[in-house]
Each structure stands twice: as C-alpha cells, then as structure tokens.
Design an enzyme around this catalytic site. Structure first.
Site, mmCIF file in Angstrom:
data_model
loop_
_atom_site.group_PDB
_atom_site.id
_atom_site.type_symbol
_atom_site.label_atom_id
_atom_site.label_comp_id
_atom_site.label_asym_id
_atom_site.label_seq_id
_atom_site.Cartn_x
_atom_site.Cartn_y
_atom_site.Cartn_z
ATOM 1 N N GLY A 135 0.830 -1.197 0.000
ATOM 2 C CA GLY A 135 0.000 0.000 0.000
ATOM 3 C C GLY A 135 0.855 1.234 0.000
ATOM 4 N N LYS A 136 0.135 2.365 0.063
ATOM 5 C CA LYS A 136 0.854 3.633 0.061
ATOM 6 C C LYS A 136 0.427 4.383 1.304
ATOM 7 C CE LYS A 136 1.933 7.514 -2.997
ATOM 8 N NZ LYS A 136 2.049 8.512 -1.922
ATOM 9 N N ASP A 167 -3.315 10.322 13.015
ATOM 10 C CA ASP A 167 -3.831 9.868 11.720
ATOM 11 C C ASP A 167 -4.672 8.598 11.883
ATOM 12 O OD1 ASP A 167 -4.325 10.039 9.050
ATOM 13 O OD2 ASP A 167 -2.382 9.227 8.405
#
Ligand SMILES: *[C@@H]1O[C@H](CO)[C@@H](O)[C@H](O)[C@H]1NC(C)=O
Ligand SMILES: *[C@@H]1O[C@H](CO)[C@@H](O)[C@H](O)[C@H]1NC(C)=O
Ligand SMILES: *[C@@H]1O[C@H](CO)[C@@H](O)[C@H](O)[C@H]1NC(C)=O
Ligand SMILES: *[C@@H]1O[C@H](CO)[C@@H](O)[C@H](O)[C@H]1NC(C)=O
Ligand SMILES: *[C@@H]1O[C@H](CO)[C@@H](O)[C@H](O)[C@H]1NC(C)=O
Ligand SMILES: *[C@@H]1O[C@H](CO)[C@@H](O)[C@H](O)[C@H]1NC(C)=O
Ligand SMILES: *[C@@H]1O[C@H](CO)[C@@H](O)[C@H](O)[C@H]1NC(C)=O
Ligand SMILES: *[C@@H]1O[C@H](CO)[C@@H](O)[C@H](O)[C@H]1NC(C)=O
Ligand SMILES: *[C@@H]1O[C@H](CO)[C@@H](O)[C@H](O)[C@H]1NC(C)=O
Ligand SMILES: *[C@@H]1O[C@H](CO)[C@@H](O)[C@H](O)[C@H]1NC(C)=O
Length: 875
Positions: free
Chosen positions: A580-581, A698
């Site tokens: 993933g990024k 986050d």
C-alpha cells in the site's frame, strides 16, 4: 318444591305498570335480509310497523328468501318474514342494536326457513343475548318459529348473536325490539323468555301492534272444554298492564262448571323457574246472587287468596318471585271456591321462564374501546362479533381476557392486532384498556407518533410496535422498569423523546466514569512512579496498565534491530510486492530470515524529517509495545534511505474489509465492535499508557490493520509525534487525513488526544455506516452531517451498513452510533476520553452479545428501563 316456599309466594293484584306507548317510539323493526339498496324501509300494511333493512346493524351474513308458502300462523305471510339473512361464515354472528341501558325491552326474533337454500335441511342453532344463551332455535319440527324475551340491557348496545352449534347454518328473518315502560314491574331483575302468551277466543286473530301498544303478540286459543264468552263493552284497563282491548273483551270458563280451568306446560330442565301472569275481568252480567270466586294453584298447591274478578275491569295476577317445582308437567289451575256459584274465568295468561344470565358481559369500557378500534381501523373480522371475552370459546381473535368470574366483568388483558394491515395512527381508544398487559401492534402500517398515553398505562408489560411506519420519538414514560417495548423496524422512529437531554445524562455518566477511572489511573501512576526506580520486574508482572518501557533505552542500544538498505532490498525481494501507500511512503511486503513476514515502509526522499527526528521517532516506536499497536520490528537508516520495518498483518486494513475491496470479506457486527474496542485500546495506550503520552494524529480505517485472527492493530502511529508540551510539541508536519481531521485544528493549529478521539469517532461512523467520510455529491458531504441528518429522521436501518443485512443487535447499534457522534463532536471539550470510549464499547459488546443470543440479531429491539442510555445523539 316445598310447601314453605309456596307459602312465601305472593300473588299480587293489578300493580303492574306499563307506560302507555302510543307510538312506535324506540321500536326497532328489522326485516333481515332486506337489501339495503331496495327502499330500505317500508310500512308493513297489516300492522303499520316501520320495517327497515338490517344491513346497518350487522357486518356479516348473506341474503336469502323463503321459497315455500307458510302454514297458517300469525305474521308469517307477512313481508318481514319472507327475506332472511343466513350465516355460512363464522361461528358467531351478531347484530348490534342501540338501546337505552337499564331499560326493559321486549325483544323478538322471527325465523322462517321456507327452504330458502333449497337444501331442505332444517337448521338448529343457538341464539345469544350478549354473552348468554337465550334460546336454541330448532326448526326440526316447524318451518317457522319465534323467540321472545324481556330483558334489561346492561349497556347502550345490545348484541343479539346467532351461534352455530353443529353443522347447520343459522339464519334469521326478523328482529324486533320494543322498549317497555320504565316501571314495568314484570320481574325487574330477571330476563324472561316467553313460553306462552294466550288469550281465549274462538277467533283466529293474533293480536299485536297497534292493538297492543308494546307489540306483544297474543295468540288465540279455543278449546272444546272451554266455554268462550265475549263482550262488546269497553272493559277498563285500570291495572295499567295495558292488555289490548280484544283480549279484555274475550274470556273463557270451563264448560263443566265443576271443573277447574287448567293450564299445563312442560318443564325442560329441573332448574327452570317461571313467572306466570293471569289476566281476567268479569265480562258476564251476574245476578245479584251469583258469585264468581276462585283460587289459583300451582301443581295442586294453592298460591293465592280467593279472588273475584272485577266487573268490566281488568285484573292481573302475577308472580312476584319466580316459582320452581318438582315434576315435569307444570299445571296452573283456577279452582272455584266453595261459596262460588260460578266457574272460574280467565281472559288471558302469560308464562315466562327465567333465563339466568350468569355470564357477566365484558367490561363496558373495554367493549366500547374495542368497538372504537374496530371502527377506526375498519376491522372486519368474522370473529369480532358479540361480547369480546365471553363465552370463552367465542372470545375474539387477538384478545385475552381476565377469567370471567360470576358478577365480575371480564377485562381485556391482551390485545394482539399484529399483521392485520392496520393503517393510520395508534388509536387513542387503547388507553381505555386499563387492565391491558400485552399490546401487539407489530407488522402493520401504522404511522404517526408513539402516543404518550401508552406510557401512562400502568398495567402494560409488553408493547410490540415493531415493523410499522411510526415516526417521532418514544415517550420517556415508556422507558420504565418492567415494561418490554419493541420498536424495531420503524425506520423513522427516534428512540428518545429528547435525544439531547438523554445524551447529556449519558455524558454525565461518561464523565463520572472517566473521573473515576482517571482517579484510578492517577493512583496507579503514582504507585508506579514510586515503584519504578528499583523494581521494574515487578512492574512488568503487574499488568495493571499497558506496559511502559524504561526511559533509558536508547537508539544506539537498538542497533540490533537496525537493518542495512541491502537487507531491506533482500527482505522485500527488491520491493516486489506493494502492500500500500502510506502518508510517508510506499509499503512493501517482506520477510526476515525467510520466515517472519514484515511490512516495510520506505520513507520518501522528500520527507522533511532529518536524522534527529527520525532517530527520535524510532526511539519512540521501539519502546512502544501494545497488543493493539503494530509493532516495529526494525528500521533502516542509511544515507537517504529511511525505512521502518513492521510486523506484517495478513488481513489488511479495516477500510478494505468495509468496502469489500481486494477480495476482503465483509466483517460482521460483533467483529466490528471487537475491532473498535481493540483500536480504541491501542489509542488509549498511546494517550495514557506511554510516557511521554502520544497522539496518533492519523486515526483512520486504513490505519487499522487486522492480523490473522482479525485482531486490530493501529498502524502509522510511529509517524506521530510525542507531545510533552513545550517546544517539542510543534506540529510541523500534520499527518491527519481530510475528513478525519479534528475540525478544531483549523483554528488551534494543534492536535491533541481529543483530536484522535474525533478521528476515532469518524472511524466508528465508517464502521457503522460504511459511508464515505467525504461525499461531495451528497447534500451532506461529511459523514457526520449525513448521519446527523439520518438520525433526525430516526432511521437506524438507513444509517447502518447495508452489508450487515440487519444482522446486528439494534441496542448496540444505537449505542455505538451515539458514541461515534459524541466522539465526533466538533468541540473537543465535549468529546469523551479514550478510556470512556472503551468503557462504552464494552457496553455495546455486552449489549450485542445478550441481544444476539436472545434475538439472533434479527429480532425486534427491546428497550428496558435499564437501557435508557442507548439513545442516539441527534448531532
Ligand atoms: C350445542 O348443543 C348441545 C346440545 O344442545 C349443547 O349441549 C351444547 O352445549 C351446545 N354447544 C354450545 C357451544 O352451545
Ligand atoms: C325512563 O327513565 C329514564 C331515567 O331513569 C328517563 O330518562 C326516561 O325518559 C324514562 N322513560 C320513560 C319512557 O319514562
Ligand atoms: C315510575 O316509578 C316512579 C317511582 O318509582 C314513579 O314516581 C312514577 O310515577 C312511575 N311511573 C309510572 C308511569 O308508573
Ligand atoms: C263435570 O266434572 C265433574 C267433576 O270432575 C264430574 O264428576 C262430572 O261428571 C262432569 N260432568 C260432565 C257432564 O262431564
Ligand atoms: C391468555 O392468558 C392465559 C392466562 O394468562 C394464558 O395461559 C394464555 O396463553 C393466553 N393466551 C394467549 C393467546 O395469549
Ligand atoms: C400475535 O399474533 C401473532 C400471529 O398473528 C403471533 O405471532 C404473536 O406471537 C402474537 N403476539 C403475542 C404477544 O402473543
Ligand atoms: C375512553 O373512556 C372514556 C370514559 O369511559 C370515554 O369518555 C371515552 O370516550 C373513551 N375513549 C375512547 C376512545 O373510547
Ligand atoms: C403496508 O402497506 C403496503 C402498501 O399498501 C403493503 O404493500 C404492505 O404489505 C403493508 N405492510 C404491512 C406490514 O401490512
Ligand atoms: C411482539 O413481541 C412480543 C413480546 O416479545 C412477542 O411475544 C410477540 O410474538 C411479538 N409479535 C410478533 C408478531 O412477533
Ligand atoms: C411511511 O410513511 C411515510 C410518511 O407518511 C411515507 O412517505 C412512506 O411511504 C411510508 N413507508 C411505508 C413503507 O409505508
């Protein structure tokens, strides 16, 4: 019957009063089966009686017409007895007639079969007055018959029911009600079934209205053993019994002057009791020497003093109390006394049998309320006729009543109107069932609000309103102890009368809880700080708090976990498989020593972090251990190459599972709650378990990873920054993701623990709704706006993730939703702490478990008083 009882019997002279009825006022004359669309009423020419169609007084039955020519007999050739109504459907079919409660009525039902159905099966059925058997109509031996009763209705509506007993079809030709005078002294308290009403005449004329003001039917009788006498003189009627003129003018005496005048009839049951009335007037011109004197005896026992008929004046001798006797044949005799020179004389007589109406009618208020409900919802149920509760074998469908006890009216205890297509609002009549315990209105199309009065009905134990279309909020009073309320499947129903109020209450609970838990935390921290210096081992064993590591671990000491860049290339097989990024760079799959799987995050070159910061972060990460935090396996710091090596979690992230992307399975509700709990625990650890405390910054579904057993671990927290206050806490690089970012950040420019709480609230909303966090095409672009809007509509089903297929416990869903909205409160001071959040999620889980085990997650939601807190916040 004993002598004493007979002696106690009194026969009274001429004290019976019937108010003179001049008109048909109050008469009800129904020509049963007269089609309502023909002229629905007419004047019967022989009597002048106004007959109307019965259509307005009964909901059931079909129309038929007698086909045969009647035998001779009064009335039967008449039009009212030609058409009929028959009842192939249902066991009990009832007429509902308006009456004056407490007034005495003469009620007459006529039956003429006339082979209306062409089957020539003579019917046999029962006739009921309200809950009580009035007569069994048996047409075996006759083509026509009638039943008459004197009765005082106990309510303003009288139900006359035809009840099937056996296989034949009940029918009725005519129904006639005649109010009697208020003071009619014929046995005031008893209902009297007419056995016979005879007047002596050689004519064959039946007498009724208008000759008899009350429309009593007098049948003519002549006999060879009797000598009939008559007069044209006007016999007076001072007795007020209002015997018709033709009856007064005709009389009979035994032809053999030494014989008594005997009247005989058969008793049907040993318990039968009778009232007898003898009407006589001296209509012969007597010589001065002539005396007519006689006594009345019953089965050979004298029951009167000697009486002498008054000249040209009517006298009525009547029973004051009902008489009983032994033997099958009843015999009433008028026997001349010794001094009498003439035989006894009699104009007319009546015999009534007492009908013991043992069954008390259903409580009138309940019955009226049921009628009102029936009217409101236009309920046509074949069985909803007659008395609602009694007799028990004919109790209305959907009811349960208290046991009928003699002289105590049965009460409706249970009303079940489930699944019968009710529309409109909940009927106000329901409040009149003051003994109602169970109310089931489920699975209808009811609209409008849940009325307040339901909350005031103290008797109620169960209310099932589920699967309707109710809206508004649930009155507070319904959330009481001992009341089981089911409201599932009302998409527009809000579960509280004031979400906000209850929300405040809820917050207080949360705050109290948090103060308490904070106190514990502080106490433990103090304890720890005392213990810390010398006894770290004990600490590790204590497990009172998430483990904290010692402060003196340094970056250098962690060198063993330091990997070279070439090792990184090797472990990722040259960055072959992208996982993933992330916010700071790409994540690749890898394995250490060919065994342990890892996720390698390669930080982009453009990262603003310098070595110092990176070192600080890694230091931090390496000392953070919590089962719900993705653990750092190692790092790489080699020139420009920065990488963080994490444990690998094979089940990807939560976002994938919600969307079903990448072939990920959809996770069920209880797993979601468990994931929420675990993620929250990870956050709590960051906030209060680490030293110094950390803010994730986050929190989002993409950062909640799932291991092989779907245990949740927070990822990417490592890129958050420690905050201790002072210069170290500047947020130079905001990591937050749009939509999850604390709205307060915009003006404060700071992110604190409560910012994580906000983001966690958004995560929860995603988990509950599976809606996009930001949807620019919607009128409510942010998920909190959308949920707030849907909540105002009270529509939980619309809010919940459709992928759950309603397979969740509603209680826990509401609680979770409420929690999410509290967390996502725009004002950070109103958000709970993560400890409070955890406490609440645990409650949700308990709730879901108990709910699921009880309901398999599909059954109606239950609210009990203990659950008043499960009310959603509107915004
Ligand atoms: C039906 O008729 C029989 C015979 O008269 C009687 O014994 C029975 O009680 C009746 N049943 C009902 C329900 O009235
Ligand atoms: C019967 O009595 C009631 C009151 O008890 C009264 O209202 C009614 O008018 C009376 N009816 C007659 C016919 O006298
Ligand atoms: C009915 O009875 C009341 C008292 O009981 C009496 O005042 C009244 O006159 C009576 N009416 C008739 C028509 O007898
Ligand atoms: C009339 O009745 C008496 C008594 O029963 C009887 O003795 C007498 O024979 C009867 N007379 C006639 C003519 O039948
Ligand atoms: C009616 O109530 C009785 C006694 O409470 C109960 O045994 C019975 O099951 C109830 N019937 C229905 C249909 O609810
Ligand atoms: C009401 O009737 C339905 C069937 O029509 C039944 O499923 C339900 O259990 C009943 N409710 C109660 C409270 O007995
Ligand atoms: C409820 O009962 C009261 C008093 O008995 C009555 O006035 C009212 O009309 C009833 N309401 C309904 C809807 O039946
Ligand atoms: C509610 O009404 C709709 C439309 O009239 C009908 O299709 C549906 O079956 C009804 N639902 C219930 C539970 O009666
Ligand atoms: C409504 O709820 C009651 C109480 O749980 C239950 O007995 C009844 O079966 C429910 N009605 C329906 C139609 O499910
Ligand atoms: C529920 O009620 C609303 C408003 O009365 C109506 O628009 C909607 O169609 C109803 N839903 C159902 C399923 O009948």
């Amino acid at each position: 019957m004993t002598m004493e009882i007979f002696l106690s019997l009194l026969l009274v002279l001429g004290v019976i009063h019937l108010v003179q009825a001049q008109s048909q006022r109050g008469f009800i004359s129904l020509d049963c089966g007269l089609p309502a669309n023909e002229p629905s009423s007419y004047t019967e020419p022989n009597t002048g009686l106004e007959f109307t169609s019965d259509a307005g007084f009964i909901q059931s039955g079909e129309i038929g017409k007698s086909k045969t020519i009647p035998r001779i007999g009064y009335g039967y050739p008449l039009k009212p007895y030609t058409t009929l109504r028959f009842f192939p459907e249902g066991t009990r079919n009832c007429y509902n007639l308006p009456v004056d409660k407490g007034r005495k009525y003469l009620i007459k039902a006529w039956f003429r079969y006339g082979n209306y159905d062409g089957r020539d099966i003579k019917p046999r059925f029962d006739l009921y007055l309200g809950p009580n058997l009035w007569a069994t109509v048996d047409m075996q031996d006759e083509d026509s018959t009638s039943e008459e009763i004197l009765h005082v209705p106990t309510s303003d509506s009288l139900q006359i029911c035809l009840v099937k007993n056996g296989t034949t079809t009940p029918f009725i030709s005519s129904l006639e009600l005649r109010p009697l005078g208020n003071n009619s002294s014929i046995a005031q308290d008893d209902s009297l079934k007419l056995i016979r009403r005879i007047y002596f005449t050689e004519s064959e004329n039946y007498i009724r209205y208008p000759d008899d003001a009350y429309d009593r039917l007098w049948s003519p009788l002549s006999s060879s053993s009797l000598t009939h006498i008559s007069t044209t003189r006007d016999v007076s009627n001072s007795g007020s019994y209002n015997v018709p003129k033709a009856v007064r003018q005709n009389a009979a005496r035994p032809t053999n002057a030494s014989e008594p005048l005997t009247i005989e009839w058969t008793r049907e049951s040993p318990n039968d009791q009778f009232y007898m009335y003898e009407h006589f007037a001296e209509i012969q011109d007597l010589q001065a020497s002539e005396i007519r004197e006689f006594v009345v005896s019953f089965n050979g026992i004298s029951i009167s003093d000697p009486v002498t008929p008054a000249k040209i004046e009517m006298t009525t001798l009547g029973s004051r109390i009902p008489v009983n006797f032994e033997g099958e044949i009843c015999s009433l005799q008028l026997t001349r006394t010794r001094r009498s020179t003439l035989p006894p004389l009699l104009n007319a007589y009546e015999i009534y049998r007492v009908i013991q109406f043992m069954q008390p009618e259903t409580d009138e208020t309940d019955a009226v309320a049921l009628k009102s409900i029936q009217d409101t919802y236009k309920l046509i149920r074949i069985n909803w006729q007659g008395d609602p509760c009694v007799p028990q074998h004919l109790m209305w469908d959907g009811l349960n009543c208290s046991d009928p006890i003699i002289s105590t009216s049965p009460r409706v205890t249970s009303l079940n109107l489930s699944s019968i297509g009710l529309t409109g609002t909940i009927s106000a009549a329901i409040q009149n069932f003051t003994k109602l315990e169970t109310l089931d209105l489920s699975n209808n199309n009811l609209t409008g609000g849940v009325p307040d009065f339901l909350g005031n009905m103290k008797s109620l134990l169960v209310i099932n309103l589920s699967r309707n279309n109710l809206s508004g909020s649930i009155p507070r009073a319904l959330q009481r102890e001992g009341l089981k309320l089911l409201v599932e499947g009302n998409p527009r129903l809000c579960l509280s009368d004031s979400c906000k109020k209850l929300h405040k209450k809820k917050l207080i609970v949360l705050i109290v809880a948090s103060v308490a838990s904070a106190a514990i935390v502080i106490a433990v921290l103090i304890l720890l700080s005392v213990l810390k210096k010398g006894k770290p081992a004990i600490l590790r064993g204590l497990h009172l708090l998430p483990r904290t590591s010692t402060m003196n671990v340094t970056f250098a000491e962690k060198n063993s976990r330091r990997f070279t860049y070439s090792e990184v290339i090797k472990m990722t097989n040259n960055f072959q498989r992208v996982l993933g990024k992330g916010g700071f760079g790409m994540v690749y799959h890898g394995s250490v020593n060919g065994a342990e799987q890892v996720a390698v995050k390669v930080l982009s070159q453009s990262s603003t972090q310098g070595y110092k910061e990176f070192k600080a972060e890694v230091d931090l990460l390496l000392r953070v251990h919590h089962t719900n935090l993705v653990s750092l396996v190692g790092y790489c710091y080699e020139g420009d190459h920065l990488a963080l090596i994490y444990e690998f979690l094979p089940n990807g992230d939560l976002k994938q599972h919600l969307s079903g992307k990448g072939g990920r399975s959809i996770i069920n509700w209880s797993t979601r709650l468990q994931i929420a709990l675990e993620a929250a625990s990870g956050l709590e650890y960051l906030h209060i378990g680490c030293t110094p405390p950390m803010v994730h910054r986050d929190v989002k579904t993409a950062n909640i990873l799932l291991d092989a057993n779907f245990k949740a671990k927070l990822a990417d927290f490592g890129l958050s920054r420690s905050f201790q206050g002072g210069g170290e806490s500047q947020d130079t690089a905001v990591a937050g993701t749009i939509g999850y970012l604390d709205p307060e950040y915009n003006h404060s420019g700071r992110l604190g623990e409560k910012s994580d709480v906000y983001s966690f609230g958004i995560v929860l909303l995603e988990m509950i709704t599976n809606q996009p966090v930001i949807n620019q095409t919607s009128g409510y672009p942010h998920i909190t706006q959308w949920v707030g809007f849907e909540l105002n509509r009270g529509d939980i089903v619309e809010i919940m993730d459709p992928n759950l297929h309603k397979d969740y416990d509603f209680n826990s869903a509401w609680r979770a939703l409420e929690l999410a909205m509290v967390c996502a409160n725009p004002s950070s001071s109103k958000r709970p702490t993560m400890s409070q959040v955890i406490h609440e999620i645990k409650e949700c889980i308990v709730c879901a478990k108990s709910g699921m085990s009880k309901n398999q997650g599909l059954e109606p939601q239950e609210i009990t008083s203990a659950d008043t807190s499960m009310v959603p916040t509107a915004r």
